[in-house]
Write a protein that holds these residues in place. Structure first.
Motif, PDB file in Angstrom:
ATOM      1  N   LYS A   9      -5.765  -7.989  -2.797  1.00 39.39           N
ATOM      2  CA  LYS A   9      -6.045  -8.107  -1.372  1.00 39.39           C
ATOM      3  C   LYS A   9      -6.567  -6.784  -0.835  1.00 39.39           C
ATOM      4  CE  LYS A   9      -2.687 -11.678  -0.333  1.00 39.39           C
ATOM      5  NZ  LYS A   9      -1.467 -12.033   0.372  1.00 39.39           N
ATOM      6  N   GLU A  10      -7.507  -6.882   0.115  1.00 40.74           N
ATOM      7  CA  GLU A  10      -8.060  -5.691   0.758  1.00 40.74           C
ATOM      8  C   GLU A  10      -6.948  -5.007   1.553  1.00 40.74           C
ATOM      9  OE1 GLU A  10     -10.559  -2.781   1.531  1.00 40.74           O
ATOM     10  OE2 GLU A  10     -11.222  -4.505   0.385  1.00 40.74           O
ATOM     11  N   LEU A  72       1.347  -9.003  14.177  1.00 34.23           N
ATOM     12  CA  LEU A  72       0.444  -9.548  13.171  1.00 34.23           C
ATOM     13  C   LEU A  72       0.602  -8.759  11.886  1.00 34.23           C
ATOM     14  CD1 LEU A  72      -2.520  -9.360  15.640  1.00 34.23           C
ATOM     15  CD2 LEU A  72      -1.577 -11.525  14.858  1.00 34.23           C
ATOM     16  N   LYS A  73       0.226  -9.368  10.780  1.00 30.68           N
ATOM     17  CA  LYS A  73       0.256  -8.680   9.489  1.00 30.68           C
ATOM     18  C   LYS A  73      -1.093  -8.871   8.830  1.00 30.68           C
ATOM     19  CE  LYS A  73       3.319  -7.943   5.625  1.00 30.68           C
ATOM     20  NZ  LYS A  73       4.617  -8.293   5.060  1.00 30.68           N
ATOM     21  N   THR A  74      -1.725  -7.757   8.445  1.00 31.26           N
ATOM     22  CA  THR A  74      -3.011  -7.849   7.756  1.00 31.26           C
ATOM     23  C   THR A  74      -2.809  -8.444   6.369  1.00 31.26           C
ATOM     24  OG1 THR A  74      -2.932  -5.676   6.679  1.00 31.26           O
ATOM     25  CG2 THR A  74      -3.832  -5.743   8.932  1.00 31.26           C
ATOM     26  N   ASP A  75      -3.889  -8.912   5.782  1.00 29.91           N
ATOM     27  CA  ASP A  75      -3.813  -9.439   4.426  1.00 29.91           C
ATOM     28  C   ASP A  75      -3.324  -8.372   3.450  1.00 29.91           C
ATOM     29  OD1 ASP A  75      -4.705 -11.941   5.287  1.00 29.91           O
ATOM     30  OD2 ASP A  75      -6.810 -11.480   4.872  1.00 29.91           O
ATOM     31  N   GLY A  76      -3.545  -7.095   3.788  1.00 30.18           N
ATOM     32  CA  GLY A  76      -3.114  -5.993   2.933  1.00 30.18           C
ATOM     33  C   GLY A  76      -1.714  -5.471   3.229  1.00 30.18           C
ATOM     34  N   ASN A 135       4.224  -0.145  10.651  1.00 28.32           N
ATOM     35  CA  ASN A 135       4.701   0.383   9.369  1.00 28.32           C
ATOM     36  C   ASN A 135       3.861   1.597   8.930  1.00 28.32           C
ATOM     37  OD1 ASN A 135       2.550  -1.389   8.867  1.00 28.32           O
ATOM     38  ND2 ASN A 135       3.411  -2.168   6.951  1.00 28.32           N
ATOM     39  N   GLY A 136       3.874   2.604   9.797  1.00 26.58           N
ATOM     40  CA  GLY A 136       3.138   3.840   9.538  1.00 26.58           C
ATOM     41  C   GLY A 136       3.649   4.633   8.352  1.00 26.58           C
ATOM     42  N   GLU A 137       4.837   4.292   7.862  1.00 25.20           N
ATOM     43  CA  GLU A 137       5.331   4.972   6.669  1.00 25.20           C
ATOM     44  C   GLU A 137       4.535   4.542   5.434  1.00 25.20           C
ATOM     45  OE1 GLU A 137       7.578   1.184   7.228  1.00 25.20           O
ATOM     46  OE2 GLU A 137       7.187   2.863   8.550  1.00 25.20           O
ATOM     47  N   ASP A 138       3.906   3.374   5.516  1.00 25.80           N
ATOM     48  CA  ASP A 138       3.135   2.849   4.391  1.00 25.80           C
ATOM     49  C   ASP A 138       1.622   2.933   4.583  1.00 25.80           C
ATOM     50  OD1 ASP A 138       5.511   2.042   3.075  1.00 25.80           O
ATOM     51  OD2 ASP A 138       5.538   0.168   4.210  1.00 25.80           O
ATOM     52  N   PHE A 139       1.201   3.078   5.857  1.00 27.63           N
ATOM     53  CA  PHE A 139      -0.224   3.071   6.184  1.00 27.63           C
ATOM     54  C   PHE A 139      -0.562   4.247   7.095  1.00 27.63           C
ATOM     55  CE2 PHE A 139       0.747  -1.215   4.973  1.00 27.63           C
ATOM     56  CZ  PHE A 139      -0.379  -1.630   4.272  1.00 27.63           C
ATOM     57  N   ALA A 140      -1.799   4.716   7.009  1.00 32.46           N
ATOM     58  CA  ALA A 140      -2.279   5.810   7.857  1.00 32.46           C
ATOM     59  C   ALA A 140      -3.408   5.300   8.739  1.00 32.46           C
ATOM     60  CB  ALA A 140      -2.783   6.962   6.994  1.00 32.46           C
ATOM     61  N   ILE A 160      -7.317   1.585   9.182  1.00 29.97           N
ATOM     62  CA  ILE A 160      -6.010   1.588   8.534  1.00 29.97           C
ATOM     63  C   ILE A 160      -6.225   1.732   7.025  1.00 29.97           C
ATOM     64  CG2 ILE A 160      -3.907   0.255   8.072  1.00 29.97           C
ATOM     65  CD1 ILE A 160      -4.580  -1.375  10.626  1.00 29.97           C
ATOM     66  N   GLU A 161      -5.471   2.673   6.434  1.00 29.00           N
ATOM     67  CA  GLU A 161      -5.521   2.873   4.975  1.00 29.00           C
ATOM     68  C   GLU A 161      -4.121   2.946   4.410  1.00 29.00           C
ATOM     69  OE1 GLU A 161      -7.840   6.046   3.398  1.00 29.00           O
ATOM     70  OE2 GLU A 161      -9.559   5.588   4.665  1.00 29.00           O
ATOM     71  N   LYS A 162      -3.955   2.359   3.232  1.00 27.11           N
ATOM     72  CA  LYS A 162      -2.682   2.436   2.513  1.00 27.11           C
ATOM     73  C   LYS A 162      -2.440   3.883   2.118  1.00 27.11           C
ATOM     74  CE  LYS A 162       0.644   0.297   0.064  1.00 27.11           C
ATOM     75  NZ  LYS A 162       1.842  -0.155   0.735  1.00 27.11           N
ATOM     76  N   LYS A 163      -1.212   4.372   2.328  1.00 29.97           N
ATOM     77  CA  LYS A 163      -0.879   5.753   1.945  1.00 29.97           C
ATOM     78  C   LYS A 163      -0.677   5.853   0.449  1.00 29.97           C
ATOM     79  CE  LYS A 163       1.208   7.472   6.193  1.00 29.97           C
ATOM     80  NZ  LYS A 163       2.441   7.922   6.840  1.00 29.97           N
TER      81      LYS A 163
END
Length: 163
Positions: A9-10, A72-76, A135-140, A160-163
């Motif tokens: 998933k993206e 909401l929750k993104t697909d990622g 959930n900024g602990e997991d994403f930037a 949004i990017e995965k940390k």
């Protein structure tokens, strides 16, 4: 062929403006919960239009029973909160018309709700709407829009990017 079957998933995505109005930094929101980023980082919009649309491709995680907020929750996996107005939980749904339900799949630009700005303001509440990355602990977040006019479903609020 197998890569297509097990396609990941993206994770990284652009978050679109869910409302039309002026983007403002979160630290300028006149509510400490948001301005001090107690729920997470993000941006706010001073809305000029009542339509609220999905800022992401993903799923409706939670429609608050008082209709003032939708998560909401993104697909990622990034979790986003759209909080329509400040202290508007006290309106117990007055001025809000929700057009989605929990678990519903959404695409960027799909209608989520209408938000009667006049009703909310007449009741003495601010219409400024924080959009929070929960959930900024997991994403930037990067490329955050600020002090500019944005149009729902068209302009990017942040990346949004995965940390």
């Amino acid at each position: 062929m197998l890569k297509k079957l097990f396609k990941q998933k993206e994770v990284n995505t652009d978050l679109m403006a869910p409302l039309t109005g002026k983007a403002i930094p979160l630290d300028q929101v006149p509510d400490q919960v948001f301005s001090q980023k107690m729920m997470g980082d993000g941006v706010a919009i001073e809305p000029t239009d009542k339509q609220v649309v999905s800022p992401i491709d993903g799923e409706v995680a939670d429609v608050f029973k008082t209709k003032h907020a939708i998560s909401l929750k993104t697909d990622g996996g990034a979790e986003i909160l759209v909080h329509m107005g400040l202290e508007t939980v006290e309106l117990d749904g007055k001025g809000f018309d929700i057009q989605v339900e929990n678990g519903q799949k959404v695409k960027k630009g799909d209608p989520l709700a209408t938000f009667d700005l006049n009703t909310v303001a007449a009741e003495g509440y601010k219409t400024v709407t924080p959009i929070i990355l929960l959930n900024g602990e997991d994403f930037a977040m990067s490329n955050v829009a600020s002090e500019q006019d944005v149009e729902f479903g068209k302009d990017i609020l942040f990346h949004i990017e995965k940390k």
